[in-house]
Design a protein around this motif. Sequence first.
Motif, PDB file in Angstrom:
ATOM      1  N   GLY A  32       0.715  -1.178   0.053  1.00  0.00           N
ATOM      2  CA  GLY A  32      -0.013   0.070  -0.009  1.00  0.00           C
ATOM      3  C   GLY A  32       0.843   1.208  -0.316  1.00  0.00           C
ATOM      4  O   GLY A  32       2.192   1.293   0.205  1.00  0.00           O
ATOM      5  N   ASN A  38      -6.125   1.569   1.177  1.00  0.00           N
ATOM      6  CA  ASN A  38      -5.540   0.794   0.843  1.00  0.00           C
ATOM      7  C   ASN A  38      -6.940  -0.302   0.431  1.00  0.00           C
ATOM      8  O   ASN A  38      -7.298  -1.170   1.242  1.00  0.00           O
ATOM      9  N   GLU A  75      -1.659  -1.942  10.057  1.00  0.00           N
ATOM     10  CA  GLU A  75      -2.501  -1.373   8.710  1.00  0.00           C
ATOM     11  C   GLU A  75      -3.939  -1.896   8.584  1.00  0.00           C
ATOM     12  O   GLU A  75      -4.837  -1.344   8.241  1.00  0.00           O
TER      13      GLU A  75
END
Length: 399
Positions: A32, A38, A75
Amino acid sequence: MTAFSLEPAQLAWCAEVRALAAERLRPLAEKGEPGRVNRALLAELGTLGLLPRLFTSGALDLCLMRESLAHACTEAETALALQGLGAHPVHAHGTEAQRARWLPRVSDGSAVAAFALSEPDAGSDAAALTLAAEPDTDRPDTGAASASLAAHRDGPSAWRLTGEKCWISNAPEADFYTVFARTTPGAGARGVTAFLVPADRPGLTGTPLDMLSPHPIGALSFDAVPVTADDVLGEADRGFQVAMGTLNLFRPSVGAFAVGMAQAALDATLAHTTAREAFGGRLRDLQTVAHQTAEMALRTEAARLMVYAAATAYDEGAPDVPRRSAMAKLLATETAQYVVDRAVQLHGARALRRGHLLEHLYREVRAPRVYEGASEVQRGIIAKELYRTLDATTEEAGS
């Protein structure tokens, strides 16, 4: 009790989520672009069945997901959490049409949600919002809008949103925003309404912000953006309850995110101090090092237990959820900051090198002490709830 010990099935599921995060989500996260949504990562979260659980499980389940994901892939954790934060008001307060349009797409990762509460001059003080929802007198009532406003016959059925939002996660790339705007001037928390605003509404624009953590965060500008009664989440002028209800659910899970990061830092420290040779032996054999790792473990476990207790209280409908949620977020985020900082110190310069796990965690761990109510705000909530309980008990005793 689940507040203090997990069932074997829960422990097994947490291990499975950690493995999925490491094997299937982290590679997508690494591909990403920092500061951008993303979408491939979101789609995989949907494929793995994690996003749908945002709407079918309770607060404890949410905490277990966030802690487990954070341990292996921050993330992925953040992507899941932001979907939940932005879409929970739709799930809890939306109409059938709103839910049917957006929740399936949030669940499969094809639509990005965002929670638009903070403003340039109204972050932690949510009651001070100034984004104005002004009646749109040029827009005639239509059947659907008039029907959905049956409980508010004397109020408008259409508005124009004018003002700014700032520090909004997933902005400006989200597909829709839960927006909190002032519908009654001068009414404080009682004059705020929650709206579901699709990103393609005319007059809505946004810009990304370059932040310390690599999350997608931006500012939004509303230039007479049209909304109607069909876009209201809950009831007009009752949006503050929508916001606080959402935060009461998600604050303990912010603590779970912090616990996951603290555990990752602790695990890395245990491995490093075992392998590292220094002063004629292993680093772990130095009493000062051993005592620091013990303190890191102690604080992490205490924070974990408070998070689980707060989540269980939410699931059971306990009356003290605001206090417990604030305590859980406060303790866990402050603890994670301490643990990650200690881990960096025990690793030395290698932990400051770009790409090292602890360099990543050191950047990630700072923001949770600010968003969804800074640590100082949490202390204020705790004190307010304590004195409210005392006053109620005193009044009851005197009656």
